[in-house]
Design a protein around this motif. Structure first.
Motif, PDB file in Angstrom:
ATOM      1  N   TYR A  88       0.830  -1.204   0.000  1.00 30.74           N
ATOM      2  CA  TYR A  88       0.000   0.000   0.000  1.00 30.74           C
ATOM      3  C   TYR A  88       0.870   1.261   0.000  1.00 30.74           C
ATOM      4  N   ALA A  89       1.941   1.250   0.805  1.00 32.41           N
ATOM      5  CA  ALA A  89       2.775   2.448   0.959  1.00 32.41           C
ATOM      6  C   ALA A  89       3.461   2.845  -0.333  1.00 32.41           C
ATOM      7  N   LYS A  90       3.801   1.876  -1.180  1.00 33.94           N
ATOM      8  CA  LYS A  90       4.534   2.195  -2.401  1.00 33.94           C
ATOM      9  C   LYS A  90       3.717   3.023  -3.382  1.00 33.94           C
ATOM     10  N   ASN A  91       2.410   3.114  -3.162  1.00 30.86           N
ATOM     11  CA  ASN A  91       1.550   3.901  -4.041  1.00 30.86           C
ATOM     12  C   ASN A  91       1.303   5.310  -3.523  1.00 30.86           C
TER      13      ASN A  91
ATOM     14  N   ASN B 146      -2.501   8.968  -1.356  1.00 27.22           N
ATOM     15  CA  ASN B 146      -2.243   7.647  -1.920  1.00 27.22           C
ATOM     16  C   ASN B 146      -3.064   7.478  -3.188  1.00 27.22           C
ATOM     17  N   THR B 147      -2.444   6.862  -4.210  1.00 30.84           N
ATOM     18  CA  THR B 147      -3.112   6.715  -5.497  1.00 30.84           C
ATOM     19  C   THR B 147      -4.099   5.552  -5.515  1.00 30.84           C
ATOM     20  N   LEU B 148      -4.058   4.709  -4.512  1.00 26.61           N
ATOM     21  CA  LEU B 148      -5.026   3.610  -4.444  1.00 26.61           C
ATOM     22  C   LEU B 148      -6.375   4.135  -3.950  1.00 26.61           C
ATOM     23  N   GLN B 149      -7.443   3.544  -4.444  1.00 28.18           N
ATOM     24  CA  GLN B 149      -8.775   3.876  -3.968  1.00 28.18           C
ATOM     25  C   GLN B 149      -9.004   3.264  -2.591  1.00 28.18           C
ATOM     26  N   ALA B 150      -9.791   3.941  -1.803  1.00 28.60           N
ATOM     27  CA  ALA B 150     -10.067   3.433  -0.465  1.00 28.60           C
ATOM     28  C   ALA B 150     -10.641   2.024  -0.494  1.00 28.60           C
ATOM     29  N   SER B 151     -11.403   1.724  -1.564  1.00 28.13           N
ATOM     30  CA  SER B 151     -12.008   0.399  -1.652  1.00 28.13           C
ATOM     31  C   SER B 151     -10.986  -0.702  -1.887  1.00 28.13           C
ATOM     32  N   GLN B 152      -9.785  -0.320  -2.417  1.00 25.46           N
ATOM     33  CA  GLN B 152      -8.748  -1.315  -2.675  1.00 25.46           C
ATOM     34  C   GLN B 152      -8.034  -1.733  -1.401  1.00 25.46           C
ATOM     35  N   CYS B 153      -7.907  -0.829  -0.468  1.00 21.80           N
ATOM     36  CA  CYS B 153      -7.251  -1.125   0.810  1.00 21.80           C
ATOM     37  C   CYS B 153      -8.064  -0.446   1.913  1.00 21.80           C
ATOM     38  N   PRO B 154      -9.200  -0.985   2.215  1.00 23.72           N
ATOM     39  CA  PRO B 154     -10.097  -0.297   3.148  1.00 23.72           C
ATOM     40  C   PRO B 154      -9.572  -0.263   4.584  1.00 23.72           C
ATOM     41  N   ASN B 155      -8.651  -1.156   4.924  1.00 22.81           N
ATOM     42  CA  ASN B 155      -8.215  -1.244   6.322  1.00 22.81           C
ATOM     43  C   ASN B 155      -6.717  -1.003   6.471  1.00 22.81           C
ATOM     44  N   SER B 156      -6.166  -0.104   5.669  1.00 27.28           N
ATOM     45  CA  SER B 156      -4.727   0.119   5.742  1.00 27.28           C
ATOM     46  C   SER B 156      -4.437   1.612   5.625  1.00 27.28           C
ATOM     47  N   TYR B 157      -3.159   1.940   5.769  1.00 22.96           N
ATOM     48  CA  TYR B 157      -2.761   3.336   5.702  1.00 22.96           C
ATOM     49  C   TYR B 157      -1.286   3.418   5.305  1.00 22.96           C
ATOM     50  N   SER B 158      -0.855   4.608   4.913  1.00 20.53           N
ATOM     51  CA  SER B 158       0.569   4.904   4.758  1.00 20.53           C
ATOM     52  C   SER B 158       0.778   6.329   5.225  1.00 20.53           C
ATOM     53  N   SER B 159       2.014   6.641   5.534  1.00 17.20           N
ATOM     54  CA  SER B 159       2.301   7.973   6.021  1.00 17.20           C
ATOM     55  C   SER B 159       3.739   8.330   5.676  1.00 17.20           C
ATOM     56  N   LEU B 160       4.061   9.622   5.767  1.00 15.23           N
ATOM     57  CA  LEU B 160       5.393  10.114   5.444  1.00 15.23           C
ATOM     58  C   LEU B 160       5.933  10.929   6.608  1.00 15.23           C
ATOM     59  N   GLU B 161       7.242  10.984   6.686  1.00 15.59           N
ATOM     60  CA  GLU B 161       7.911  11.806   7.678  1.00 15.59           C
ATOM     61  C   GLU B 161       8.889  12.715   6.947  1.00 15.59           C
ATOM     62  N   MET B 162       9.025  13.954   7.383  1.00 13.64           N
ATOM     63  CA  MET B 162       9.945  14.891   6.752  1.00 13.64           C
ATOM     64  C   MET B 162      10.862  15.493   7.810  1.00 13.64           C
ATOM     65  N   VAL B 163      12.155  15.543   7.503  1.00 14.19           N
ATOM     66  CA  VAL B 163      13.106  16.189   8.398  1.00 14.19           C
ATOM     67  C   VAL B 163      13.911  17.208   7.592  1.00 14.19           C
ATOM     68  N   VAL B 164      14.322  18.276   8.244  1.00 20.77           N
ATOM     69  CA  VAL B 164      15.134  19.317   7.630  1.00 20.77           C
ATOM     70  C   VAL B 164      16.429  19.433   8.416  1.00 20.77           C
TER      71      VAL B 164
END
Length: 291
Positions: free
Chosen positions: A26-29, A226-244
């Protein structure tokens, strides 16, 4: 400054809870935008009186684009200085022997204040090519400053000393003729240009850089979806972290950085304010991390 986004995820084979573990499939999308905005301060807020320290009489001042020809005795130094008024410029020094490259060579020893007489024993930068030297000191070098942040009070123009020393492998040669060219080149890495529709590998890291030329408030903004539709992965998530980071192009959240974590659901930006003692002119890095 360096900013990074790291792509964190759980390999699918280790996922126990598809809603909480963040599987890599899921995260790769995940697609995201990164924008760095720099807001220069009003001139009324920039009241510093810059101190200009005069060069020693024995130093010859040069400027970008100058081509210098000269003669240096073997095993002795002659010195030049160049001012770097812009913290976002790279310095290049090319030098070559014009007469006997098989036996004699001019070498470079570059130093910064307070080292105004650099030698091969105490230099900050040099190039070890034979017959000619082509030295580039990057604006992204953490030890290379530009602007009016140098000198004993950190408010004089940044000036660098270029030492030229003569070397000969044949005792019959007592001096070395040379030609030297110095140049300053502006850096333009994503200077205020949004990076759109970026993608990141699972548990991956993307690196970007930007440069702050003058006293400014800087906002590094991260927007992701995320480019996936919610219906494709209804029970998952991805997230990002940013540091400077000011110095580290591969910084992580464990380093000394400004950080926008995956738990910061109410914010999507990192603010580097001019009145923050840790904010400096010059190069910055941001690293995006996939979560």
């Amino acid at each position: 400054y360096y900013v990074g986004v790291y792509g964190w995820c759980t390999p699918d084979s280790y996922v126990n809870d598809w809603e909480a573990d963040g599987p890599c499939s899921y995260a790769k999308n995940t697609v995201y935008n990164v924008t760095v905005d720099i807001y220069p301060l009003d001139s009324a807020q920039c009241t510093d009186q810059h101190l200009i320290y005069k060069s020693s009489p024995s130093l010859t001042k040069v400027k970008s684009g100058d081509v210098i020809t000269g003669v240096v005795p073997v095993n002795q130094y002659i010195y030049y200085t160049i001012d770097v008024p812009d913290p976002c410029e790279t310095l290049n020094i090319w030098i070559g022997d014009s007469d006997h490259p098989d036996y004699t060579v001019p070498e470079l020893a570059v130093g910064k204040w307070p080292n105004t007489r650099p030698t091969m024993d105490n230099l900050e930068w040099t190039s070890y090519n034979w017959a000619y030297q082509n030295l580039t000191i990057s604006a992204w070098d953490a030890d290379f400053d530009g602007g009016y942040v140098c000198g004993p009070n950190k408010n004089s123009i940044c000036s660098y000393t270029i030492g030229v020393v003569g070397y000969s492998s044949n005792s019959s040669f007592k001096s070395v003729k040379f030609t030297m060219k110095v140049s300053l080149t502006p850096q333009h890495k994503i200077f205020g240009v949004p990076q759109l529709h970026q993608t990141i590998a699972p548990n991956g890291m993307n690196q970007y850089a930007f440069c702050v030329r003058s006293k400014s408030d800087v906002v590094a903004e991260l927007m992701s979806w995320n480019t996936l539709q919610a219906s494709q992965c209804p029970n998952s998530y991805s997230s990002l972290e940013m540091v400077v980071s000011k110095f580290n192009p591969v910084a992580t959240s464990s380093d000394l950085v400004w950080r926008l974590g995956h738990g910061d659901t109410q914010s999507n930006a990192v603010y580097l304010l001019n009145n923050d003692a840790d904010t400096r002119l010059g190069s910055c890095n941001f690293v995006e991390l996939s979560l």
